[in-house]
Design a protein around this motif. Structure first.
Motif: not given
Length: 149
Positions: A79-85, A114-124
């Motif tokens: 849930t938190v990861a989805a919000e971050l992305v 968290t590092a993987d989620v933030l990397a996906l966020r930056r990539s998107r």
């Protein structure tokens, strides 16, 4: 005035909230300005853009009344990861199943680094910028004039 407790909690008195609100009345778009820190001896240093953005968010929250600041844990719930992305939880789970976002199970629950989620966020975000740039180039080539009268 503020008080820093040993556990890292900062208590803010009403006067600081009022100062934040007044600053936002004078400069409503803090995100568009830069911050500079000045030491007592006159030395000045520009605040990096990411930190300036964080400070602007804190000031906006403080002006509204309450703000809470915390660091991200090493692992996130879906849930938190989805919000971050910036996607729905079902969309995030599709990314996990497609192998675009590593995860692991803790019992029956999916957890993400968290590092993987933030990397996906930056990539998107990078992909969105590149797509917008490509659209602008196409607009220039075709002379369609998006936004022009």
């Amino acid at each position: 005035m503020s008080v820093l407790l040993s556990n890292g909690t900062v208590f803010i008195e009403e006067g600081l909230r009022e100062q934040a609100a007044e600053l936002l009345r004078r400069i409503p778009d803090l995100g568009a300005v830069g911050f500079t820190v000045a030491a007592e001896d006159g030395a000045q240093s520009a605040v990096p853009a990411d930190l300036g953005s964080f400070l602007a968010h804190v000031l906006k929250g403080l002006a509204r009344g309450r703000v809470s600041v915390a660091t991200l844990p090493d692992e996130l719930t879906t849930t938190v990861a989805a919000e971050l992305v910036g996607v729905s939880r079902p969309t995030l789970m599709k990314l996990v199943r497609a192998g675009e976002l590593p995860s692991h199970q803790v019992g029956t629950h999916t957890r993400l680094r968290t590092a993987d989620v933030l990397a996906l966020r930056r990539s998107r975000a990078r992909a969105r910028r590149e797509a917008l740039d490509a659209l602008r180039e196409l607009d220039d080539e075709l002379g369609a004039g998006f936004g022009a009268d």
